[in-house]
Design a protein around this motif. Structure first.
Motif, PDB file in Angstrom:
ATOM      1  N   LEU A 171       0.837  -1.212   0.000  1.00 29.67           N
ATOM      2  CA  LEU A 171       0.000   0.000   0.000  1.00 29.67           C
ATOM      3  C   LEU A 171       0.871   1.260   0.000  1.00 29.67           C
ATOM      4  N   LEU A 172       1.916   1.244   0.819  1.00 27.87           N
ATOM      5  CA  LEU A 172       2.820   2.395   0.875  1.00 27.87           C
ATOM      6  C   LEU A 172       3.538   2.596  -0.466  1.00 27.87           C
ATOM      7  N   LEU A 173       3.905   1.465  -1.081  1.00 25.19           N
ATOM      8  CA  LEU A 173       4.561   1.520  -2.389  1.00 25.19           C
ATOM      9  C   LEU A 173       3.611   2.099  -3.439  1.00 25.19           C
ATOM     10  N   LEU A 202       0.244  -4.631  -7.322  1.00 25.76           N
ATOM     11  CA  LEU A 202       0.214  -4.002  -5.989  1.00 25.76           C
ATOM     12  C   LEU A 202      -1.211  -3.993  -5.421  1.00 25.76           C
ATOM     13  N   LEU A 203      -2.176  -3.603  -6.264  1.00 22.23           N
ATOM     14  CA  LEU A 203      -3.565  -3.508  -5.793  1.00 22.23           C
ATOM     15  C   LEU A 203      -4.129  -4.866  -5.393  1.00 22.23           C
ATOM     16  N   GLY A 250     -13.929 -12.030 -11.587  1.00 20.50           N
ATOM     17  CA  GLY A 250     -12.791 -12.403 -12.438  1.00 20.50           C
ATOM     18  C   GLY A 250     -12.701 -11.490 -13.651  1.00 20.50           C
ATOM     19  N   MET A 251     -13.836 -11.257 -14.287  1.00 20.99           N
ATOM     20  CA  MET A 251     -13.858 -10.409 -15.476  1.00 20.99           C
ATOM     21  C   MET A 251     -13.587  -8.943 -15.105  1.00 20.99           C
ATOM     22  N   ALA A 252     -14.072  -8.522 -13.946  1.00 22.94           N
ATOM     23  CA  ALA A 252     -13.817  -7.136 -13.501  1.00 22.94           C
ATOM     24  C   ALA A 252     -12.308  -6.901 -13.364  1.00 22.94           C
ATOM     25  N   LEU A 253     -11.605  -7.873 -12.775  1.00 23.02           N
ATOM     26  CA  LEU A 253     -10.152  -7.754 -12.620  1.00 23.02           C
ATOM     27  C   LEU A 253      -9.453  -7.785 -13.980  1.00 23.02           C
ATOM     28  N   ILE A 271      -6.522   6.077 -12.604  1.00 24.40           N
ATOM     29  CA  ILE A 271      -6.347   4.615 -12.744  1.00 24.40           C
ATOM     30  C   ILE A 271      -6.814   3.901 -11.475  1.00 24.40           C
ATOM     31  N   LEU A 272      -6.447   4.448 -10.318  1.00 19.60           N
ATOM     32  CA  LEU A 272      -6.850   3.813  -9.048  1.00 19.60           C
ATOM     33  C   LEU A 272      -8.360   3.888  -8.850  1.00 19.60           C
TER      34      LEU A 272
END
Lengths: 70, 188
Positions: free
Chosen positions: A29-31, A51-52, B110-113, B143-144
């Motif tokens: 998470l920090l990375l 990472l996620l 699975g498809m969402a990932l 992106i996040l």
């Protein structure tokens, strides 16, 4: 009369495993935050999936451990 | 089941492609985007050709890999559209969410990932070609945020699939009990 005692299932995941996965999750998470904040090249974002997924997996393990799922 | 889902995706793809083609044409005429007409027509022809190919495959069978191929090509084509209409500043960025939500609801976590991973790779490629106007942190947050929507949509789909399975097992039990009851009834 006491009810017959059922054999207790062996825990599949021990406390120390959860602690280790929690620490790895925290480091990831920090990375993740560091890359999002300080990256100077967009190519660094390519590591986000790994990472996620690591952070989410560690979080899920910790939550399920807290709920006594293991 | 998968054949039915992919067939409905073919229909939705025609509609979305027509809407996006109309929107790009309008913005091009208004001078809001600088994408050449040749690129617009090439991208539209690519969508049409792929959709006809998928339709012809689905008339005969539904191979297991098809859903991954259709999803990856959809994300890749949206990335090309985003690339030619301003990169990170493109108004067509939201089109990624159509692919994400529709596939996650249909196929689950699975498809969402998978969609989020393909998006992540292709969007980084877009950023590599057209440098973002603003800070890279903004792009990282975008992106996040996409990953956040993917995980939440996948989670909701997973819960929905679980309830559907429970309901199915209840229906089977009711049908079995009804059949047993019919067998127990004395003949008149």
């Amino acid at each position: 009369m006491n009810a017959p005692r059922l054999p207790q299932a062996r825990p599949t995941l021990k406390g120390r495993h959860v602690a280790w996965s929690g620490m790895v999750g925290l480091v990831l998470l920090l990375l993740l935050i560091a890359i999002a904040w300080r990256a100077t090249n967009a190519l660094w974002f390519l590591v986000f999936p790994a990472l996620l997924i690591g952070v989410v997996a560690a979080g899920a393990i910790a939550v399920l451990w807290g709920l006594r799922h293991f | 089941m998968e054949q039915q889902i992919e067939r409905s995706k073919v229909v939705v793809r025609w509609i979305v492609a027509a809407v996006i083609f109309g929107a790009v044409s309008y913005l091009k005429r208004a001078g809001s985007v600088t994408i050449p007409w040749s690129t617009i027509l090439t991208l539209t022809a690519a969508v049409a050709a792929l959709n006809l190919t998928y339709w012809s495959i689905l008339r005969r069978s539904s191979p297991h890999w098809l859903k991954y191929v259709t999803t990856a090509t959809d994300v890749a084509l949206i990335s090309l559209l985003v690339l030619f209409t301003g990169g990170s500043a493109s108004v067509f960025y939201v089109a990624y969410f159509i692919v994400l939500v529709s596939n996650s609801i249909r196929y689950g976590m699975g498809m969402a990932l998978y969609v989020a991973t393909v998006y992540n790779v292709t969007y980084v490629a877009v950023l590599g070609v057209v440098s973002p106007a603003g800070d890279l942190t903004t792009e990282a947050v975008k992106i996040l945020a996409f990953w956040g929507v993917a995980l939440y949509a996948g989670y909701l789909a997973m819960r929905f699939q679980r309830y559907a399975r429970i309901l199915e097992s209840y229906e089977e039990t009711i049908a079995k009990l009804r059949a047993e009851l019919t067998g127990l009834r004395p003949a008149k």
